[in-house]
Design an enzyme around this catalytic site. Sequence first.
Site, PDB file in Angstrom:
ATOM      1  N   PHE A   1      -1.856  -1.606  -3.902  1.00 15.55           N
ATOM      2  CA  PHE A   1      -2.917  -0.369  -3.425  1.00 15.55           C
ATOM      3  C   PHE A   1      -2.166   1.078  -3.674  1.00 15.55           C
ATOM      4  O   PHE A   1      -1.453   1.496  -2.955  1.00 15.55           O
ATOM      5  CB  PHE A   1      -3.651  -0.494  -2.053  1.00 15.55           C
ATOM      6  CG  PHE A   1      -3.948  -2.166  -1.893  1.00 15.55           C
ATOM      7  CD1 PHE A   1      -4.354  -2.964  -2.717  1.00 15.55           C
ATOM      8  CD2 PHE A   1      -3.606  -2.469  -0.356  1.00 15.55           C
ATOM      9  CE1 PHE A   1      -4.582  -4.391  -2.513  1.00 15.55           C
ATOM     10  CE2 PHE A   1      -4.066  -3.805  -0.012  1.00 15.55           C
ATOM     11  CZ  PHE A   1      -4.687  -4.602  -1.001  1.00 15.55           C
TER      12      PHE A   1
ATOM     13  N   TYR B   1       0.945  -1.191  -0.100  1.00 17.78           N
ATOM     14  CA  TYR B   1       0.114  -0.008   0.107  1.00 17.78           C
ATOM     15  C   TYR B   1       0.980   1.232  -0.022  1.00 17.78           C
ATOM     16  O   TYR B   1       1.711   1.447   0.764  1.00 17.78           O
ATOM     17  CB  TYR B   1      -0.921   0.101   1.275  1.00 17.78           C
ATOM     18  CG  TYR B   1      -1.972   0.841   1.280  1.00 17.78           C
ATOM     19  CD1 TYR B   1      -2.399   1.827   0.263  1.00 17.78           C
ATOM     20  CD2 TYR B   1      -2.852   1.019   2.453  1.00 17.78           C
ATOM     21  CE1 TYR B   1      -3.156   2.936   0.369  1.00 17.78           C
ATOM     22  CE2 TYR B   1      -4.044   1.800   2.585  1.00 17.78           C
ATOM     23  CZ  TYR B   1      -4.289   2.855   1.554  1.00 17.78           C
ATOM     24  OH  TYR B   1      -5.175   3.666   1.608  1.00 17.78           O
ATOM     25  N   CYS B   2       0.621   2.073  -0.857  1.00 17.46           N
ATOM     26  CA  CYS B   2       1.083   3.487  -1.016  1.00 17.46           C
ATOM     27  C   CYS B   2       2.603   3.257  -1.104  1.00 17.46           C
ATOM     28  O   CYS B   2       3.231   2.445  -1.949  1.00 17.46           O
ATOM     29  CB  CYS B   2       1.000   4.208  -0.014  1.00 17.46           C
ATOM     30  SG  CYS B   2       1.390   5.990   0.092  1.00 17.46           S
ATOM     31  N   VAL B   3       3.554   3.976  -0.267  1.00 18.53           N
ATOM     32  CA  VAL B   3       4.962   3.877  -0.249  1.00 18.53           C
ATOM     33  C   VAL B   3       5.347   2.258   0.229  1.00 18.53           C
ATOM     34  O   VAL B   3       6.595   1.724  -0.272  1.00 18.53           O
ATOM     35  CB  VAL B   3       5.720   4.792   0.604  1.00 18.53           C
ATOM     36  CG1 VAL B   3       5.439   4.545   2.253  1.00 18.53           C
ATOM     37  CG2 VAL B   3       7.066   4.830   0.690  1.00 18.53           C
TER      38      VAL B   3
ATOM     39  N   GLY C   1       4.040  -0.222  -1.027  1.00 18.41           N
ATOM     40  CA  GLY C   1       3.942  -0.869  -2.179  1.00 18.41           C
ATOM     41  C   GLY C   1       5.210  -0.452  -3.258  1.00 18.41           C
ATOM     42  O   GLY C   1       5.779  -1.438  -4.010  1.00 18.41           O
TER      43      GLY C   1
END
Length: 669
Positions: A433, A405-407, A409
Site C-alpha cells: 500500500f 503500508y508506507c514505510v 511496506g
Amino acid sequence: MSANQDQDPAANRKRGATAAKVSALGKSETPVKPSQKAKNKAKKKTAAKKPSAPSAPQKAAPATPHGAGAPAPLANQETFVRFDIEAIADNMAQLVDEGRKALAAAIGGANPDETRSELAASVADATKTLGAVAEYWLSKPERAAVAQADLYSGLSEIWRQTLRRYGGENVAPIVPSDLSDKRFSGPEWNENPFFDWLRQSYLLASRWAGDMVESAEGLDPQTKARAVFYTRLISSAISPSNFVPTNPELLRATMDAKGENLVRGLKMLAEDISAGGGVLKIRQSADRKFELGVDLANTPGKVIWRNDVMELIQYEPTTSEVYARPLLITPPWINKFYVLDLNPEKSFVRWAVEQGFTVFIISWVNPDETKATKGFEAYMHEGVLTALDVIEKATGERKVTAAGYCVGGTLLALTLAYMAATGDDRIDSVTFFATQVDFSDAGDLQIFVDEARLAALDESMARTGYLEGYKMANAFNMLRPNELIWNYVVNNYMKGVEPAAFDLLYWNSDSTRIPRANHSFYLRSCYLENRLARGEMVIDGVRLNLRQVKAPVFEIATREDHIAPAQSVFRGARFFGGDVTFVLGGSGHIAGIINPPSKDKYQYWTGGPPKGAFEDWIKKAKETKGSWWPHWLAWVTAQALKKVPARQPGGGKLKIICDAPGEYVRVKG
C-alpha cells in the site's frame, strides 16, 4: 463582456504585458485601463468622496446607495466599533497571563546544550536555497527589473481597481476568487474593498513569488523542489487570513467576544506547547472524544505475542470458514496501526475479516530510550520474521500472504529480499500500500533530508535515544500548511474554538516516537543514498536484491499522494523479479488507501504490470469507479482458494495476552 469593457472599449487595445500577466493568473476577462478622461473623472470623484488609499472599513452615517455598482456594505458593520472597555481590559490582562504561560512553556523546552538545533538547520537551508533563486535573478539586473516591474504592474492594477470600487463602480477583480481556497471564503473578502484589496494583493504576490522560483534556470531539481516548498511555507505563513487586524472574520469575532476568544486561544496555545515539550503540537481533533478499543481500533481481537518491538494481534473471525492462508499486515511505525482500523465503516481490518481472512497485524512499540539501538535489522527479525513464526504456531500454516503500508511496506520489501537471499519462502504473495523502494524521486519528505539536517537530527536523537513523535507529525503538517497548520492556528488560537472530533485527525495527532537507529538508517539509506534500489543495502550481513523476490506482487499507489508519489511507487514496482500487478487509486496517501466499498468514493485504474513510462501506463489504463478493495480481493484469493474452519485467537499453541488493540498502541508519543 464586462460592464467595464462596454464603457471603454478603446482601452482594451492597450492592455500590454500587465493584462497578459493577469490572464496567466486565471482571470476569465482581462481588466482594462481607463482612458485619461475616465481617470481624471475617477480621481475627482475619489477625492471628493473617499480616502486616497484603501483603509479599514469605518462606521458611517446612512447614505443613499450609489446603485447597482456600489460596493456591498460590510454585514453587521457596527460590531467593529462597539466596545465594552471593562470586559476588554479584563480580557487583555488575562491575555498577558496566558501569553506569559505560552512563552514559559516554549522557553522551558529549549535545550541550551544544542550546538545546532533542527530549527537552525532548517533556517540555514531555507536561506541557502532561496539565496540560490535570488542569485539567478540578481545576476542580471535587467532580468530582476523586469520581474519587479511585473509585480508592481499587477499590484498597481489592483490598487486602481480598488479605488474605482471606492468610487462606486462595479468592476471585476484583477485576481478572481478561488472557491476552493477556504481562507478567503467569507463574503467580506470580496464585498469589502479593503479586504478584497488585501486578498488580491496577497494572492498576486504569492503567485509571483512562485513563478520566480519556477522560472529560475540552472537550479538542480532538489534545490528547486526545496525552493518551491519554502516559498509555499512562507507564503502560507504571511497570509492576511492568519492575523486578527487583516481578517474580517477574526476581527468581528474578537470584537464580539471582547477579546475573550484570544484568551481561550492563548490558553490552548500554552497547553499545546507544553504537550510538545516546548515545541508547538497543534491539536487537530478533540482528543477527549475518543477511546481506543471503544470508538477507534475496535475490531474484536487478541494480542497473542509481545516482544521489545511489537505486539502481534490476531482478530476474531466472523465467518464459519476462513481462507487457509493467513494475512499478515505490516503497518508503518511513524504512525499507529489503527489507521487500518479506524471504525467499523472505514476499517480495512474488519472488512478483510468479513471476507474470510485470518488477519494478523503488527502493533509497533512506542519506544523510549531503552530501544535506541533497535534498527531495521531488529524490526525485521523481531518484527516481520518473528510474526511469521508466531502465525505458524497459531494456525499451523507455514505460508502466508503479507501486506505492508508506507514505510511498513518498505521494511516488508527488504525483508522479502533478505528471505529470498536466505532461502525462506514463507511469504507466498505480497501487497504494498503506497510503498516506495526507489527513493530517487521520493516526494515532498525528501525536502527534509540532507547532511546538515541529518547531523542536527542525529545530535538531537543521541540525547533522547529516539525521534520525538511530534517532530514527524510537524514535518507532515508542513507539507500542507494551509490545511494542517494555519487552519488550526486561526481556529484554535485566535477564534479560541477547540477543534471538532474527527477520527482520522485524532489518529494523525496520536504520534509515535521512532528509535534513533531505525530512523537514522531509514533516512540515510533510503532517502539520502537510495541503497535498496541501487542494490547496495546490506542487512544482517546480507546484500539485498529485489530481483530475487519472485512472489506475486500487488502494488497500489494513489494519484494525489505527496508522501509516496505514484510515479515513485510505479518505478519501484519494476524492481521485483516476479509478476507485479500495478493499480492506481484516486485521492491521496490515506484516503486513497482507506477507501471501503460501502462509501462508493473515488476510483481506481488498472492496466497490468508497471511497464514503460508512468504517463503512458495511465493513458492506456481502465478506470473503475469506487473502491479498489474488491479488485484486490479477487487477486489475492485466486492464488489460494483453500478454506478451513474458522480459527479463534488462542486456539493454537499460544496464550492470549490481552484484548486488542493491545497496550503498545496506548502509549503516547
